[in-house]
Design an enzyme around this catalytic site. Sequence first.
Site, PDB file in Angstrom:
ATOM      1  N   HIS A   1      -7.570  -5.330  -0.752  1.00 39.89           N
ATOM      2  CA  HIS A   1      -6.416  -4.634  -0.281  1.00 39.89           C
ATOM      3  C   HIS A   1      -5.463  -5.303   0.452  1.00 39.89           C
ATOM      4  O   HIS A   1      -5.724  -5.623   1.512  1.00 39.89           O
ATOM      5  CB  HIS A   1      -6.578  -3.238   0.150  1.00 39.89           C
ATOM      6  CG  HIS A   1      -5.375  -2.268   0.063  1.00 39.89           C
ATOM      7  ND1 HIS A   1      -4.799  -2.002  -1.135  1.00 39.89           N
ATOM      8  CD2 HIS A   1      -4.892  -1.558   1.144  1.00 39.89           C
ATOM      9  CE1 HIS A   1      -3.845  -0.937  -0.822  1.00 39.89           C
ATOM     10  NE2 HIS A   1      -4.025  -0.657   0.614  1.00 39.89           N
TER      11      HIS A   1
ATOM     12  N   SER B   1       0.769  -1.304   0.012  1.00 42.95           N
ATOM     13  CA  SER B   1      -0.140  -0.047  -0.076  1.00 42.95           C
ATOM     14  C   SER B   1       0.773   1.190   0.041  1.00 42.95           C
ATOM     15  O   SER B   1       1.719   1.373  -0.870  1.00 42.95           O
ATOM     16  CB  SER B   1      -1.054  -0.073   1.026  1.00 42.95           C
ATOM     17  OG  SER B   1      -1.808   0.932   0.991  1.00 42.95           O
TER      18      SER B   1
ATOM     19  N   GLU C   1      -9.831  -4.187  -5.895  1.00 44.62           N
ATOM     20  CA  GLU C   1      -9.280  -3.248  -4.992  1.00 44.62           C
ATOM     21  C   GLU C   1      -9.469  -1.610  -6.096  1.00 44.62           C
ATOM     22  O   GLU C   1      -9.324  -1.461  -7.355  1.00 44.62           O
ATOM     23  CB  GLU C   1      -7.915  -3.224  -4.896  1.00 44.62           C
ATOM     24  CG  GLU C   1      -7.462  -4.259  -4.156  1.00 44.62           C
ATOM     25  CD  GLU C   1      -5.967  -4.059  -3.923  1.00 44.62           C
ATOM     26  OE1 GLU C   1      -5.586  -2.965  -3.636  1.00 44.62           O
ATOM     27  OE2 GLU C   1      -5.261  -5.150  -3.942  1.00 44.62           O
TER      28      GLU C   1
END
Length: 255
Positions: free
Chosen positions: A230, A105, A200
């Site tokens: 995610h 991320s 996502e």
Amino acid sequence: PLGFSWEPFDLNGLPMAWVRPERGHDSGRIILYCHGGGYTSGNLGYARVLAAKMASITGCEVLTFAYRLAPEYPWPAPQEDAMAAWDYLMHLGYGADSVVLAGDSAGGNMALVLAQSLHSAGRRMPRRIVLFSPWTDMTASGKSYKSCKALDPMLTYEYIEAVRAAYTGPDADWAKPCYSPLFADLRGLPPTLVQVGTNEILRSDSERLVEAIHRAGGYAVLEVYAECWHVFQQMPIHRAVAAMESAGRFVQRMM
């Protein structure tokens, strides 16, 4: 985690930790792992799960760190901490060619910006890069921000807006490569593995990154996992096992 040592320590105020497999392993190969959390959350406890999984699947020692967080510490403070972690490994005597740079991320964003900073400074690059659902485009211009809006159980556009503003300030130019490495000069990146789920809103961030690396003449592999969300690699599910095994094979090719 069972089968591993967890060794936290402090580097001039920067919390860090080693994850070392307790079985026989190659101590000369290192993974530097940057945790996610939108640059506004996350700590060593968050990082522990993926750090242990990567140590398990690769047989490498993993170094992770808890960088300063926005809004108290906006850009460039987290990136400065990432460079401090890299420099610490170099000070210990590890060659850049012995290091795999990994991140999930916002940690994927951090890993890419760190690699680009090394390249711009004329320094040696990591051997490989492994990215789990990386946040590469702070302009949020990818199609998946709309097409996956109803599918994503983890992230929303409003969340992206909030953490982006906390990290950069509300009036930043989010197309700058220091914020959105998707728009950087990607020439010279080491071989890169990118994993993302179909559900996502950040899916386009991964797809467009791999396309951009290919256009720049680099080597990148995109793996898209059906019905996944995610950073699903953290979870105890079969698709996470498959994804981590693939990441392990990608890393082990350097040995």
